[in-house]
Design a protein around this motif. Structure first.
Motif, PDB file in Angstrom:
ATOM      1  N   GLU A 152    -139.531  47.971  66.447  1.00 30.73           N
ATOM      2  CA  GLU A 152    -140.604  48.758  65.862  1.00 30.73           C
ATOM      3  C   GLU A 152    -140.132  50.071  65.231  1.00 30.73           C
ATOM      4  O   GLU A 152    -140.890  50.723  64.515  1.00 30.73           O
ATOM      5  CB  GLU A 152    -141.677  49.015  66.915  1.00 30.73           C
ATOM      6  CG  GLU A 152    -142.450  47.756  67.297  1.00 30.73           C
ATOM      7  CD  GLU A 152    -143.376  47.300  66.174  1.00 30.73           C
ATOM      8  OE1 GLU A 152    -142.920  46.471  65.338  1.00 30.73           O
ATOM      9  OE2 GLU A 152    -144.527  47.758  66.112  1.00 30.73           O
ATOM     10  N   THR A 201    -142.161  43.998  60.965  1.00 34.59           N
ATOM     11  CA  THR A 201    -140.875  44.434  61.518  1.00 34.59           C
ATOM     12  C   THR A 201    -140.082  43.234  62.040  1.00 34.59           C
ATOM     13  O   THR A 201    -140.660  42.204  62.409  1.00 34.59           O
ATOM     14  CB  THR A 201    -141.093  45.426  62.683  1.00 34.59           C
ATOM     15  OG1 THR A 201    -141.939  44.812  63.663  1.00 34.59           O
ATOM     16  CG2 THR A 201    -141.732  46.714  62.181  1.00 34.59           C
ATOM     17  N   ASP A 204    -138.337  50.095  62.869  1.00 34.42           N
ATOM     18  CA  ASP A 204    -138.258  49.794  61.434  1.00 34.42           C
ATOM     19  C   ASP A 204    -139.566  50.066  60.690  1.00 34.42           C
ATOM     20  O   ASP A 204    -139.676  49.743  59.500  1.00 34.42           O
ATOM     21  CB  ASP A 204    -137.845  48.333  61.223  1.00 34.42           C
ATOM     22  CG  ASP A 204    -136.342  48.163  61.354  1.00 34.42           C
ATOM     23  OD1 ASP A 204    -135.720  48.983  62.049  1.00 34.42           O
ATOM     24  OD2 ASP A 204    -135.787  47.215  60.767  1.00 34.42           O
ATOM     25  N   ASN A 205    -140.536  50.625  61.363  1.00 36.54           N
ATOM     26  CA  ASN A 205    -141.772  51.028  60.679  1.00 36.54           C
ATOM     27  C   ASN A 205    -141.537  52.288  59.833  1.00 36.54           C
ATOM     28  O   ASN A 205    -140.551  52.991  60.033  1.00 36.54           O
ATOM     29  CB  ASN A 205    -142.868  51.273  61.722  1.00 36.54           C
ATOM     30  CG  ASN A 205    -143.588  49.998  62.103  1.00 36.54           C
ATOM     31  OD1 ASN A 205    -144.241  49.381  61.263  1.00 36.54           O
ATOM     32  ND2 ASN A 205    -143.455  49.576  63.351  1.00 36.54           N
TER      33      ASN A 205
END
Ligand code: F0G
Length: 369
Positions: A65, A44, A67-68
């Motif tokens: 995070e 990320t 973007d997980n």
């Protein structure tokens, strides 16, 4: 190059991030032959915040995070927990959750063809997270109680029935989650002076500390960061030192009264010279809004607790001048748009609701041009 199908392929392929197990396998304490069940989580971005850097007089980066794959940091631990559960022959998995763990578990269970069972506190789960768990095929069981009740039940269920527990009391989860610390160091070249983050069940702060300690033992960092964890005022047992029987906060992800990783988290704070502090819901929602406005990063309310904490400390006279700071923002804003828009309205914002005829003059007038 042109293949038989006539589709040209590039001569040089760029590296595609393989997910946290394959990127860091030799550093993870999981059985060596465990095949990875992965959605290519991790990797990320660490985003520089001009806004917070100017405010502090330091260098502030956000570990984004959201973007997980399922929109929160939970995917790091879940790839590990589901991979191991699958490898060990589990057919069903269970977790208690305030929403994100259940969304993540359901997605990875779908990928691994396991049966996901989710225990959530009734009426306190953001709509986006609930939709994720349902769409990924989880059996969602609502409990008339809070997260702490759900966790007790999940443990009891796993002890008595053939179902594997994947909450962060399962140490494999922390093995996956500690990779976020590795990524930060790999990107920056060393650890930062401070690491700030939201704390609920306290698995994440414990996992980061594991990761930093491991890199220190390997000689990959010259210093370990001071860990500062922030809890919502209505659910801040690590600050008061007492469990909260009725935790309450609009940051539902961290509405937890008796964190499972209490001892590990206290160890992380003590060994790093850090501490825990609480922030009000008002400050959390204000920080969420400011982060979206200034940095273009939309996080869910709980995820803004670290930023709210930094702003509060600056107001209290704490100095971060000349320091490097990482703040983990744990989950995506799209998980809970209802609370975000409520916070926006309470801050005096008006949602744009002009409806105009399809003519440029009308649009220009509505836009105030
Ligand atoms: N931020 C978000 C967005 C979370 O979902 C959580 C925890 C935390 C912070 C706190 O992390 O528990 O490791 O201290 N969510 C859990 C869940 C409890 O069920 O999704 P922690």
């Amino acid at each position: 190059m042109t293949s038989a199908s006539g589709v040209s392929s590039p001569a040089v392929r760029t590296h595609q991030w393989r997910g946290v197990i394959e990127e860091y396998r030799e550093l993870l304490d999981i059985p060596a032959d465990t095949p990875a069940v992965t959605l290519r989580e991790g990797g990320t971005p660490l985003v520089h915040s001009e806004w917070l850097s100017e405010l502090t007089g330091g260098q502030v980066h956000l570990k984004v995070e959201g973007d997980n794959p399922t929109g929160s940091f939970k995917d790091r631990g879940m790839t590990a927990a589901i991979s191991v559960a699958k490898h060990q022959g589990a057919q069903a998995v269970v977790c208690a959750s305030t929403g994100n763990t259940s969304a993540s578990m359901a997605a990875y269970a779908a990928k691994a063809r396991l049966n996901p069972i989710v225990l959530v506190p009734e009426g306190k789960i953001a709509a986006g997270k609930m939709a994720q768990a349902i769409l990924h095929g989880a059996q969602v069981i609502m409990v008339k109680g809070n997260f702490d009740d759900c966790l007790r039940l999940a443990k009891e269920l796993a002890a008595a029935y053939p179902v594997a527990l994947v909450n962060s009391v399962n140490p494999v989860r922390l093995q996956g989650q500690k990779t976020a610390a590795f990524e930060i160091v790999d990107f920056l070249g060393d650890a930062t002076d401070y690491h700030l983050l939201p704390v609920g069940n306290a698995g994440n702060i414990s996992a980061y500390w594991l990761g930093y300690q491991q890199y220190a033992d390997l000689g990959r960092i010259t210093r370990k960061p001071v860990m500062r964890g922030f809890q919502a005022a209505g659910a801040s047992p690590l600050v008061t030192g007492e469990p909260f029987p009725d935790p309450e906060t609009r940051a539902t992800a961290i509405r937890i009264g008796n964190p499972a990783s209490w001892t590990l988290a206290e160890k992380a704070a003590a060994e790093s010279g850090g501490r825990f502090a609480s922030v009000t819901d008002e400050r959390i929602l204000a920080a969420q809004l400011e982060l979206a406005r200034h940095d273009g990063v939309f996080v869910e309310p709980a995820s803004a607790a670290g930023v709210a904490g930094l702003l509060q400390e600056l107001e209290q006279g704490e100095s971060y001048t000349g320091s490097s700071i990482v703040i983990t923002v744990t989950g995506h804003g799209l998980k809970d748009t209802a609370t975000a828009l409520e916070g926006f309205a309470e801050a005096g914002g008006t949602v744009v609701d002009d409806v105009v005829v399809p003519e440029v003059a009308a649009v220009a007038e509505a836009a105030g041009l």
